[in-house]
Design a protein around this motif. Sequence first.
Motif, short mmCIF file in Angstrom:
data_model
loop_
_atom_site.label_atom_id
_atom_site.label_comp_id
_atom_site.label_asym_id
_atom_site.label_seq_id
_atom_site.Cartn_x
_atom_site.Cartn_y
_atom_site.Cartn_z
N LYS A 141 -36.74 0.62 96.32
CA LYS A 141 -35.91 0.80 97.52
C LYS A 141 -35.78 -0.50 98.31
O LYS A 141 -35.18 -0.51 99.38
CB LYS A 141 -36.52 1.89 98.41
CG LYS A 141 -36.43 3.29 97.83
CD LYS A 141 -37.08 4.31 98.77
CE LYS A 141 -36.97 5.73 98.22
NZ LYS A 141 -35.57 6.22 98.26
N GLY A 142 -36.39 -1.57 97.79
CA GLY A 142 -36.24 -2.86 98.43
C GLY A 142 -37.36 -3.27 99.36
O GLY A 142 -37.27 -4.32 100.02
N TYR A 143 -38.41 -2.51 99.44
CA TYR A 143 -39.53 -2.86 100.33
C TYR A 143 -40.36 -3.99 99.74
O TYR A 143 -40.54 -4.09 98.52
CB TYR A 143 -40.44 -1.65 100.54
CG TYR A 143 -39.85 -0.56 101.39
CD1 TYR A 143 -39.94 -0.61 102.78
CD2 TYR A 143 -39.18 0.51 100.81
CE1 TYR A 143 -39.39 0.40 103.57
CE2 TYR A 143 -38.62 1.52 101.59
CZ TYR A 143 -38.73 1.45 102.97
OH TYR A 143 -38.18 2.45 103.74
N ARG A 144 -40.91 -4.81 100.62
CA ARG A 144 -41.99 -5.73 100.25
C ARG A 144 -43.29 -4.96 100.46
O ARG A 144 -43.62 -4.60 101.60
CB ARG A 144 -41.94 -6.99 101.11
CG ARG A 144 -40.81 -7.94 100.76
CD ARG A 144 -40.80 -9.15 101.68
NE ARG A 144 -40.43 -8.77 103.04
CZ ARG A 144 -41.03 -9.25 104.14
NH1 ARG A 144 -42.03 -10.10 104.03
NH2 ARG A 144 -40.61 -8.87 105.33
N SER B 212 -37.46 0.78 107.53
CA SER B 212 -36.55 0.25 106.51
C SER B 212 -37.13 -1.03 105.93
O SER B 212 -38.02 -1.66 106.54
CB SER B 212 -35.18 -0.03 107.12
OG SER B 212 -35.24 -1.20 107.92
N PRO B 213 -36.62 -1.46 104.78
CA PRO B 213 -37.09 -2.73 104.21
C PRO B 213 -36.90 -3.91 105.16
O PRO B 213 -37.65 -4.89 105.10
CB PRO B 213 -36.24 -2.88 102.95
CG PRO B 213 -35.90 -1.47 102.55
CD PRO B 213 -35.72 -0.75 103.85
N GLN B 214 -35.92 -3.83 106.06
CA GLN B 214 -35.65 -4.92 106.99
C GLN B 214 -36.69 -5.00 108.12
O GLN B 214 -36.78 -6.01 108.83
CB GLN B 214 -34.26 -4.76 107.61
CG GLN B 214 -33.11 -5.02 106.62
CD GLN B 214 -32.98 -3.90 105.59
OE1 GLN B 214 -33.10 -2.73 105.93
NE2 GLN B 214 -32.73 -4.29 104.33
N ALA C 75 -38.97 6.04 103.90
CA ALA C 75 -37.68 5.41 104.21
C ALA C 75 -37.08 5.95 105.50
O ALA C 75 -36.29 5.25 106.17
CB ALA C 75 -36.72 5.62 103.04
#
Length: 399
Positions: A267-270, A244-246, A240
């Motif tokens: 944590k929002g990751y693909r 970032s996930p973005q 992280a």
Amino acid sequence: MTAVIAVLHAEDVALEFVSVLRDHADEDVLVIVGQARASVTLPAGLSLRERLELLGPLVEPGGNTAELPVPADVAALLVEAPASAPGPGELWTHSPADHRIRRARFGWIVSRAVSPFPGSSSPPSLSLPAVTCSVGDNPFLQTIPGTAAAITGAEAEAKIDFINRRAGELLRSRVADRLVTTDRVPAVERFFTASAEQANRLYALISSLGDDAAVADDPWEFGRSAYEAARLDATAAWTARWCSPQDGPIVEVGACQGELTRRLAGKGYRVQATEPNAGFRARLAERAEPGVEVLPDSLEDLADHGERQAAAYLLVEMLYYDQDLTLLDRLPTDLVLVALETGQLNERIWPWLREQSTWRVAERVELAPPTLESVCDGLAYLRKRGSRGLVLARAGWRR
């Protein structure tokens, strides 16, 4: 017949099970020799030397590559042996965690032949709740013995005499697992009892670099180990810090059953989680959370196809298989996070890094220090080697 010794090679009885013969001097002992797919009864009342001599014709000093019997073969030898009763009452065999992998596998096979286990085809007459295993040879895993039997001077002489006369070629064998060294002729024979489930876990643990690692669910105990939980948490936090996930999807190479995958998805990751081992991949897919794509690709596949553009590739504790490190150059990413134990980093990764110009080291970090930890419900313990991380950024890449 109540006492059975099941060994891969005939000489193993002399090397590791002399105290069993002593304790059953007044009983017939059935010996199963897996390499020869044969059995021999050692009658009660004979001297130790006379009993060992009956095993002499089954010693094969050659290689170590013959196909191993399957559990049904072992069960058949137990049932069909002329002197045997309907199934063994006591059974000794190799440790499923023996560092000599073929002996480990044979010990695992014996356990599956006689012990209840999901999917086992063992006839009920052979059902035993556990087998007794020789601690055997393993420099990396310390198994807690249930019994330790010191042999006498006369018994040591019988061991030595049998090996010199019947298996002398093994004292200079070029096959590492067959070589007889001093430490493989123990003066104290140590044993532990293992259920089929414990045998399965021990064998999976010692098979960690092979496909058989998947015979047990979570062989490295990622889900129950304090060390592994801390290491995985630190690895997810490290990831992280660098993307970032973005930033886009990340590719986790060698995701095993998905303990790190789960943390990253949380944590929002693909996450594109790749796992070539079919057993691990099935569990990974079954437990995958939203945002996780499960793939069969190996590192070689990913490099050859070059189709999965990602913000980062994670190579976490998976470069232990002698992969060609130049494969990293062909990964469609500018950021590769590598985590390994310090010895492997020093021996393999750093020499390669010094000789190439594609990648620069953007960070080095300790993710988990080495520690001693019990495994398999306290049946054994080992040194977890620690984990260090390297962030590799493609030349010219900037955050």
